[in-house]
Enzyme design. Structure first.
Site, PDB file in Angstrom:
ATOM      1  CB  SER A 192      -0.439 -76.108 -22.135  1.00  0.00           C
ATOM      2  OG  SER A 192       0.832 -75.537 -21.916  1.00  0.00           O
TER       3      SER A 192
ATOM      4  CE1 TYR B 153       1.732 -81.092 -19.786  1.00  0.00           C
ATOM      5  CE2 TYR B 153       2.869 -79.236 -20.809  1.00  0.00           C
ATOM      6  CZ  TYR B 153       1.861 -79.731 -19.999  1.00  0.00           C
ATOM      7  OH  TYR B 153       0.973 -78.862 -19.407  1.00  0.00           O
TER       8      TYR B 153
END
Ligand SMILES: NC(=O)c1ccc[n+]([C@@H]2O[C@H](COP(=O)([O-])OP(=O)(O)OC[C@H]3O[C@@H](n4cnc5c(N)ncnc54)[C@H](OP(=O)(O)O)[C@@H]3O)[C@@H](O)[C@H]2O)c1
Length: 228
Positions: free
Chosen positions: A140, A152
């Site tokens: 990501s 995250y």
């Protein structure tokens, strides 16, 4: 059909979002698919749509090593090998930040974003070594930039680092390894739709770019961001 039409591909997180779009796209390109995620009903629907001869649905919680082992064994037995793995399953948290974060949520996320990725690699590498295959993982933008307090994001920094290390390990036998690092994608990952952001199809196209690259070309990373 591409020259890679007979390849066999395992996709984790195939029941929705990026994994589902990639399954449809890879199937259109002629790949045969082993699809896994927890929601068996969605996987079965997708496999039926693709065609039962081309897709095998194997429902599983891949945070369990032994369960994932069965998925890989069943898929490899069914199709007779494995050429491409797309380790894509991942999740976020509903409570942002570190001080306000929920350790129980972190545990689930780390189990999936980190441990299940490692299990997927460990269990599939012996097969990919045989086929001189390709391991692809979903990182990501959150693994490339600093995001205030984001656990995250930290799991995706792990993916980014592991992707580089795994690529070096796979080089020993000429395997290919790709990290796909998208910015925001309009998927069920978010509670609200994000229509102006990337579409899951954009990420599926990036995966296919890495797979269809000339065999001399190991696409190590694809970093894609929404334009707006
Ligand atoms: N959306 C974004 O903006 C974005 C941006 C960058 C990176 N990513 C990454 O892209 C990947 C795919 O996310 P997405 O956006 O497509 O979200 P999504 O639609 O929520 O997909 C997540 C997938 O992971 C599966 N999954 C969750 N827990 C699992 C478990 N324990 N065992 C097996 N499968 C499990 C889900 O299926 P079941 O619920 O059926 O198990 C689902 O198929 C993730 O790694 C995410 O971090 C997303």
């Amino acid at each position: 059909m591409s020259e890679h039409s007979s390849k066999i591909m395992l996709i984790t997180g195939a029941s929705s979002g990026i994994g589902e779009a990639t399954a449809r796209t890879a199937a259109k390109a002629g790949l045969r698919l082993i699809l896994t995620a927890r929601r068996g009903d969605l996987l079965e629907k997708l496999a039926t749509e693709i065609g039962q001869d081309k897709a095998l649905a194997v429902p599983a919680d891949i945070t369990n090593f032994d369960t994932l082992k069965q998925v890989v064994a069943q898929g490899v037995k069914h199709f007779g090998g494995l050429d491409v793995v797309f380790a894509n399953a991942g999740t976020g948290t509903s409570t942002p930040g570190t001080e306000n974060g929920d350790p129980a949520e972190w545990q689930k996320m780390i189990d999936l974003n980190i441990n299940a990725l490692l299990y997927t690699a460990k269990l599939t590498l012996p097969h990919l070594r045989k086929s001189t295959g390709h391991f692809i993982m979903t990182g990501s933008v959150a693994g490339k930039i600093t995001l205030k307090g984001s656990i995250y994001g930290a799991t995706k920094w792990f993916v980014q680092g592991f992707g580089n290390n795994l690529a070096e390990e796979m080089r020993e036998w000429n395997g290919r390894c790709t990290t796909i690092a998208p910015g925001m994608v309009n998927t069920p990952f978010f509670d609200e739709p994000k229509p102006n952001k990337l579409d899951p199809q954009d990420v599926a196209d990036a995966v296919m770019h890495a797979i269809n690259a000339n065999p001399r070309n190991n696409v190590r990373e694809v970093f894609l961001m929404p334009r707006y």
